[in-house]
Enzyme design. Sequence first.
Site, PDB file in Angstrom:
ATOM      1  N   PRO A  79       0.753  -1.459   0.001  1.00 22.84           N
ATOM      2  CA  PRO A  79      -0.065   0.073   0.054  1.00 22.84           C
ATOM      3  C   PRO A  79       0.770   1.318   0.035  1.00 22.84           C
ATOM      4  O   PRO A  79       0.480   2.176  -0.591  1.00 22.84           O
ATOM      5  CB  PRO A  79      -0.880  -0.020   1.391  1.00 22.84           C
ATOM      6  N   TYR A  80       2.069   1.137   0.624  1.00 23.54           N
ATOM      7  CA  TYR A  80       3.000   2.403   0.811  1.00 23.54           C
ATOM      8  C   TYR A  80       3.163   2.734  -0.742  1.00 23.54           C
ATOM      9  O   TYR A  80       3.162   3.845  -1.256  1.00 23.54           O
ATOM     10  CB  TYR A  80       3.952   2.086   1.421  1.00 23.54           C
ATOM     11  N   ALA A  81       3.789   1.657  -1.316  1.00 19.87           N
ATOM     12  CA  ALA A  81       4.298   1.995  -2.822  1.00 19.87           C
ATOM     13  C   ALA A  81       3.113   2.491  -3.725  1.00 19.87           C
ATOM     14  O   ALA A  81       3.445   3.314  -4.618  1.00 19.87           O
ATOM     15  CB  ALA A  81       4.720   0.523  -3.222  1.00 19.87           C
TER      16      ALA A  81
END
Length: 331
Positions: free
Chosen positions: A159-161
């Site tokens: 999700p961060y990416a």
Amino acid sequence: MQHTLTHPRTTLTRVVVTGAAGFIGSHLVDALLADGTTVIGVDRRDPRTDANAAANLAGALDHPGFTFVAADLRTSPLQALFLQADAVFHLAALPGVRGSWGERFAEYTASNVFATERVLAACEDVRVPRLVYASSSSVYGTTGGGATAEERTPNPESPYAVSKLAGEQLCLAHAGKPTSTVTAVALRLFTVYGPRQRHDMLIGRALTAALGGPALDLYGDGRQSRDFTYVGDVVSAAVAAATTAIGTTVLNIGAGVSTSVLEVLDAVEELSGHPVPINQRPAQAGDVETTLADRSRAADLLGWTPGTDLRRGISRQLDHLIADSPQPVRA
């Protein structure tokens, strides 16, 4: 060897740095002030109440060219802060692959996507000519081990990416509007390390463990490798991205060398003179096996090449940890 910047550059008179109290942001602030630039530093971490922010900005807070503004990019008015800025460096973000899974994803979306949209809209409103956006090599996902060029289709695996890639796309969308005056340069940063590094990152955790701190949690077998990029080289690239006459683009910023975690631990042990105690942990979702930057586009467009090898950079980070420790550490 020092970093190389051969292309003609304009002068920055007044800039804004979001995430100014963070690891990379504070180094960028210091470099800009040293160049005589007036800097508005924006961060929701207030050095009056946050010890890490105060430590990171210790060299800037009393500088006559620096103004700190405690503000949340998700809610605070931004146009007045950006007035007459030659460039906005948008480094503020909620970092970390592992923490982005699950219930915190809403926070990542708000901090990394919604806030970026508000920054871009404010840049448009007051006609800021250049925005430099700190993206991440994590947008590539699994690459197969070879050097990754910007043309490779992103395949974010956390999700961060996803949130960082969304920020990139917002930059391209805003810069591509017919009415927009802002150009955007998104820097895909490969694993950044050096003094003031976040406490949850590998090299800092390994050095702390070697100096008598908690054992290092080693995720996976240690054969995974990263392109470790020294923070001073990243700062030089960011300044070049703000001052070189190029259009909107995406650039890899990395050392161009991939080093395994086990090799990093060997270097830490040799430089510190102490073993690194380890707690073995399972591999984590979203942690890709290898990252390696093809940095030829940054060399071509910015005239930028990194100048700090890994051992020298780790040695500087070790010296900083020892000097900055409030308690005696093993020497």
